[in-house]
Write an enzyme that holds these catalytic residues in place. Sequence first.
Site, short mmCIF file in Angstrom:
data_model
loop_
_atom_site.label_atom_id
_atom_site.label_comp_id
_atom_site.label_asym_id
_atom_site.label_seq_id
_atom_site.Cartn_x
_atom_site.Cartn_y
_atom_site.Cartn_z
N LYS A 81 0.84 -1.20 0.00
CA LYS A 81 0.00 0.00 0.00
C LYS A 81 0.87 1.25 0.00
CE LYS A 81 -3.74 2.06 2.80
NZ LYS A 81 -4.58 1.84 4.00
N SER A 156 -9.11 2.07 3.01
CA SER A 156 -8.19 2.84 2.19
C SER A 156 -7.16 2.00 1.46
CB SER A 156 -7.49 3.88 3.06
OG SER A 156 -6.66 3.28 4.04
N SER A 180 -9.34 -0.27 7.29
CA SER A 180 -8.84 -0.17 5.92
C SER A 180 -8.15 -1.41 5.36
CB SER A 180 -7.89 1.03 5.81
OG SER A 180 -8.61 2.22 5.97
#
Length: 480
Positions: A81, A156, A180
């Site tokens: 990420k 996210s 997330s």
Amino acid sequence: MFDPLLDEDATTLAKLIRDGEVSAREITQATLERMEQREPHIHAFCTPTPDIALAQAKSVDAKRARGDTLGALAGVPFAVKDLICTAGVKTTSGSVAYKDFIPEDDDITVERLLAADAVMLGKTTAPEFGYSGVGHNPLFPSPRNPWDLNMTPGGSSAGSGAALAARMCPLALGSDGGGSVRIPAAHCGVYGFKASMGRVPLWPGCRDERYPGVSSWESLEHIGPMTRTVRDAALMMSLMAGPDMRDRHSIPCSDVDWLAAPEMPLRKLRIAFSADFGYVAVDPEVRKVVSAAAERFARELGCELELADPGFSDPGAAFGALVALESDLTGMRKMMSEQGENMSPHLVAMLQREWRAETFTDAIATRKAVSNSLWRFMQRYDLLITPTLATPPFPLNMQGPEIIDGRMVRSDHWLSFCFPFNFTGQPAASVPAGLTASGLPIGLQIVGRHLDDALVLAASAAFERIQPWNHHQPAFTGIA
């Protein structure tokens, strides 16, 4: 030739590479070719690193040729990420302010996975500094859900979830400050595990005061594995967990045998099932699918299932205040004055708000109340099962539905089942529970007592055995 291998789990791939049945370079090259085919449609990766991946794969193959012992992730590709720091590789955090930022250090989790001979494919798209449950940011195209390209993959850790569902990697790193890891796992039909607070150390993300925005969410954030199988998540945890002096929140992990946890037989557990916490508006299809999945724990796994709510009222406002409290408001407001219209509107609105000390202290009191409600509740139950999210995937370019089951709600209401367990730091996982009538994934959340990570993994694996999900994958309409 290698395409079917890309649908294998990481544990299987690592063994094949270790045994010399396939080389790390062959797997990496095939993965990169699949990315070339699918990535233009999915937009999961904001910064692919093919040259680095091939060099790392070559190094793994060279180690094997010399007869050296290979790490547990020998040659297995993984994605990171874009909020998680990678030394020498651009880490933008989805912000124009960091569009050219190249960290000096790997985050601890990246450091540990690379030490286990994993191969890094690149960085996956996330909303600006993670301040959203979906994947929009000012720098890159929004990731799309491989099950329906018009829908969000959630966030996210949006790109990580989309990359896994699109079979562009078998492993991905996500971060979870309010759900997330679990949110995109639910929306993308993959597995996401948030360990107990402190199990997985973080640094420099959330900990380095030099970087406003990047340094936020200190007492809420977790980094966790996103995978297609439970045993792969356990494998990642066996490598990532354990204390580090750079993270004052990190704790010893000698009480968990991560690799054995998915094989633990489930004793006759007492499980609470809450379909709505007593206050959440829940989409009827979500309620139906998750209720049916929960019933399988009683019917097929021999557990005692009881309908019960934890007993706290909606703490959504407190969550927003805690996020602001743990943000570098001085640094980020300076950034806002410089970047202005280049910042995400919802982030600008948070920074422009005149926060009061009482709002923050009220939020802290609410967190304490939620935590106390949950530990008292969990004295009576081994596990708590809920929907992961209140809705199935919804269209891109929304922060969240404003009407759920006929009720007007906040745009973040659909996240209501996730963030309370960032308040408490309890272990929580999202497992694929089934599909809507239109074929979109729905997630079931399994929550354990404080530090009972092993039982969450065991329950996840038990459900996976009776309702396997890895063979289900998107149709990739219009994608080669």
